[in-house]
Design an enzyme around this catalytic site. Structure first.
Site, short mmCIF file in Angstrom:
data_model
loop_
_atom_site.label_atom_id
_atom_site.label_comp_id
_atom_site.label_asym_id
_atom_site.label_seq_id
_atom_site.Cartn_x
_atom_site.Cartn_y
_atom_site.Cartn_z
N LYS A 1 -80.86 -14.06 -11.01
CA LYS A 1 -81.83 -14.02 -9.91
C LYS A 1 -82.58 -12.71 -10.04
O LYS A 1 -82.07 -11.75 -10.62
CB LYS A 1 -81.11 -14.07 -8.55
N THR B 1 -86.74 -29.34 -4.86
CA THR B 1 -85.64 -28.82 -4.02
C THR B 1 -85.56 -29.59 -2.71
O THR B 1 -84.48 -30.03 -2.30
CB THR B 1 -85.83 -27.31 -3.76
N ASN C 1 -92.03 -23.89 0.49
CA ASN C 1 -91.88 -24.95 -0.50
C ASN C 1 -90.74 -25.92 -0.16
O ASN C 1 -90.93 -27.14 -0.13
CB ASN C 1 -91.64 -24.30 -1.88
N ASP D 1 -89.04 -18.51 -5.98
CA ASP D 1 -88.13 -18.50 -4.82
C ASP D 1 -89.00 -18.03 -3.66
O ASP D 1 -90.25 -18.18 -3.72
CB ASP D 1 -86.94 -17.56 -5.08
P1 NDP Z 1 -91.13 -19.94 0.54
O1 NDP Z 1 -91.55 -18.54 0.35
O2 NDP Z 1 -92.00 -21.02 0.03
O3 NDP Z 1 -90.88 -20.22 2.10
C1 NDP Z 1 -89.96 -19.47 2.82
C2 NDP Z 1 -90.04 -19.88 4.28
O4 NDP Z 1 -88.95 -19.30 4.97
C3 NDP Z 1 -91.31 -19.38 4.93
O5 NDP Z 1 -91.69 -20.27 5.94
C4 NDP Z 1 -90.85 -18.04 5.51
O6 NDP Z 1 -91.59 -17.59 6.62
C5 NDP Z 1 -89.45 -18.39 5.96
N1 NDP Z 1 -88.65 -17.17 5.97
C6 NDP Z 1 -88.46 -16.30 4.94
N2 NDP Z 1 -87.71 -15.26 5.34
C7 NDP Z 1 -87.43 -15.49 6.64
C8 NDP Z 1 -86.69 -14.78 7.62
N3 NDP Z 1 -86.09 -13.62 7.32
N4 NDP Z 1 -86.61 -15.33 8.87
C9 NDP Z 1 -87.22 -16.50 9.17
N5 NDP Z 1 -87.95 -17.21 8.29
C10 NDP Z 1 -88.04 -16.71 7.04
O7 NDP Z 1 -89.65 -20.04 -0.08
P2 NDP Z 1 -88.85 -21.34 -0.54
O8 NDP Z 1 -89.20 -22.48 0.34
O9 NDP Z 1 -89.00 -21.44 -2.00
O10 NDP Z 1 -87.35 -20.87 -0.28
C11 NDP Z 1 -86.68 -21.08 0.96
C12 NDP Z 1 -85.19 -20.98 0.75
O11 NDP Z 1 -84.77 -21.98 -0.20
C13 NDP Z 1 -84.67 -19.66 0.18
O12 NDP Z 1 -83.39 -19.40 0.70
C14 NDP Z 1 -84.56 -19.94 -1.31
O13 NDP Z 1 -83.63 -19.08 -1.94
C15 NDP Z 1 -84.05 -21.38 -1.27
N6 NDP Z 1 -84.25 -22.14 -2.48
C16 NDP Z 1 -85.50 -22.32 -3.00
C17 NDP Z 1 -85.67 -23.08 -4.12
C18 NDP Z 1 -87.01 -23.41 -4.66
O14 NDP Z 1 -87.09 -24.26 -5.56
N7 NDP Z 1 -88.10 -22.83 -4.17
C19 NDP Z 1 -84.51 -23.65 -4.84
C20 NDP Z 1 -83.25 -23.47 -4.15
C21 NDP Z 1 -83.15 -22.72 -3.03
P3 NDP Z 1 -92.61 -16.34 6.48
O15 NDP Z 1 -93.84 -16.92 5.88
O16 NDP Z 1 -92.77 -15.86 7.87
O17 NDP Z 1 -91.93 -15.33 5.59
#
Ligand code: NDP
Length: 451
Positions: free
Chosen positions: A130, A213, A244, A170
């Site tokens: 990571k 995902t 995402n 991520d």
């Molecule tokens: P994105 O950046 O596309 O989206 C993240 C979302 O989560 C945004 O809406 C963001 O809001 C919100 N968020 C982030 N940090 C916080 C926080 N501290 N409190 C509340 N909301 C928060 O990321 P992904 O969708 O790619 O990833 C989301 C999760 O899924 C993560 O845990 C990642 O590790 C996991 N994941 C992702 C994969 C992938 O293929 N993308 C694969 C496997 C797991 P804001 O815009 O306000 O920051």
């Protein structure tokens, strides 16, 4: 847990905490795996003698570097870059890059550790890694993001490669960032290889990677539901996040017949009592991925929805909870709300979104519970397929990739059932996922000697 086994876990955790002070997320992730696999290790003393768990809790390599860049006004900024290469036992290092102000060594190490077991579960040959930076892409122009990505890659390029380490996206790293990172990698190395995944479709990316995902999460949850004679049909689903994973989890849950009621970001959540529709989803895709807006704007477009600033979606009663935002976003009070609201299933789209105390409440409430390393593995699985397509210089159709994704999620579910079925017939998905992933990595480590 037997006395000897629990002494083994506590002794091991004591050392992990002493060696990695203050890294609470890392301790949390390691403990969850240690508690699951300790009985297996105790039954297989050669694993204890070879100190397999101790080796896995010490990353093979950690790279920390300075990332200087200038904003649009010419002001200089300094961020910190990371790559944690946790294990290459079963394949080249593989795992996403996260750009978020909360990024620190503990978070990088917990994610790389989790990724090792997740990747093993996919059945594909990928080690665990990571990386990322404490850079905050929010509010930055495209040119600023590009300059940051180029500076980040100017150091990272020497540590990665198609057969060495293959980063992906991520939090905060989507198609735009992967494009800038890949462009700089290619420029420095003068090589067009599959060194990053999540690439654009017309330059080596896999169709379906953005969906993987979120869709994979729903395929996994559906398998869990089917075990209880249930489905998504007519179920109320709460989703956190609006990025995402959340977007495609929402689309797939809706297409499987569920009513998706919530989405969120770090400022608050929206509750749409009528549920999302295909048309509303198109609005969300445009809002988040093109305009890069905030989720609260949803209620201006759809006034029957409500916005709750500064809150998380878990107080709204639902049947299915899919946390898709970030780590430790479901705390005990949230878990109590989920149980009180009558939910039957919680499957993690995010990595480690449920605190250990909250997991206990969820399980005591009788819910089916899937840890992210099993239920969100669809993203890295399709990244693995992207690597294969790049090596073969070919590309598969959406139907082909979707059916491979379904099969992989079903196989991961079967592994959880194989190793996690308890004497009373219920399935402990945490035990199943941790044990299945651990056995595969541990056997490879034994075969390869002390390296
Ligand atoms: P994105 O950046 O596309 O989206 C993240 C979302 O989560 C945004 O809406 C963001 O809001 C919100 N968020 C982030 N940090 C916080 C926080 N501290 N409190 C509340 N909301 C928060 O990321 P992904 O969708 O790619 O990833 C989301 C999760 O899924 C993560 O845990 C990642 O590790 C996991 N994941 C992702 C994969 C992938 O293929 N993308 C694969 C496997 C797991 P804001 O815009 O306000 O920051």
């Amino acid at each position: 847990m037997e006395d000897f086994t629990s002494r083994f876990v506590e002794g091991f955790m004591g050392e992990v905490i002493a060696r990695n002070p203050g890294e609470s997320e890392f301790h949390q992730a390691v403990r969850a795996v240690a508690e699951s696999v300790a009985p297996y290790i105790v039954e297989n003393p050669h694993l204890m003698d070879a100190k397999i768990l101790e080796r896995l809790a010490e990353p093979e390599r950690i790279i920390i570097f300075r990332v200087p860049w200038t904003d649009d006004r010419g002001e200089v900024h300094i961020n910190r870059g990371f790559r944690v290469q946790n294990s290459s036992a079963i394949g080249p290092y593989k795992g996403g890059l996260r750009f978020h102000p909360s990024v620190n060594l503990s978070i990088m190490k917990f994610l790389a550790f989790e990724q090792t077991f997740k990747n093993a579960l996919t059945t594909l040959p990928m080690g665990g890694a990571k990386g990322g930076s404490d850079f905050n892409p929010r509010g930055k122009s495209d040119a600023e993001v590009m300059r940051f990505c180029q500076s980040f890659m100017t150091e990272l390029y020497r540590h990665i490669g198609a057969d060495t380490d293959i980063p992906a996206g991520d939090i905060g790293v989507g198609g735009r960032e992967i494009g800038y990172l890949f462009g700089q990698y290619k420029r420095i190395k003068d090589q067009f290889t599959g060194t990053l995944t999540g690439k654009g479709l017309n330059w080596g990316g896999s169709i379906f990677r953005p969906e993987a995902t979120g869709y994979g999460l729903c395929y996994f949850a559906l398998k869990m539901l089917e075990g209880r004679g249930e489905s998504f049909e007519g179920k109320k689903v709460n989703i956190s996040g609006a990025g995402n994973v959340a977007q495609y989890a929402a689309q797939k849950a809706m297409r499987l017949g569920a009513k998706v009621q919530t989405l969120s970001d770090s400022d608050g959540f929206v509750f749409d009592p009528d549920g999302l529709t295909e048309e509303k989803m198109q609005y969300v895709f445009r809002l988040k991925n093109i305009r890069r807006g905030r989720i609260k704007e949803y209620v201006q477009e759809y006034p029957s929805a409500q916005y709750f600033p500064g809150e998380r979606p878990w107080k709204i009663p639902c049947d299915i909870a899919l946390p898709c935002a970030t780590q430790n976003e479901i705390e005990p009070a949230d878990a109590e709300n989920i149980v009180k609201g009558g939910a039957i299933l919680l499957a993690e789209g995010a990595n480690m979104p449920t605190t250990p105390e909250a997991v206990k409440i969820i399980l005591a409430g009788g819910l089916l519970y899937a840890p992210g390393k099993a239920s969100n593995a669809g993203g890295v699985a399709v990244s693995g397929l992207e690597m294969s397509q790049n090596s073969m210089r070919t590309s598969w159709t959406a139907d082909e990739v979707d059916s491979m994704l379904r099969r992989i999620m079903s196989d991961i579910h079967a592994s959880c059932v194989k190793y996690g079925t308890l004497p009373d017939g219920s399935i402990d998905y945490v035990l199943g996922a941790n044990t299945a992933g651990f056995i595969k990595v541990a056997d490879a480590m034994i075969d390869q000697g002390l390296v």
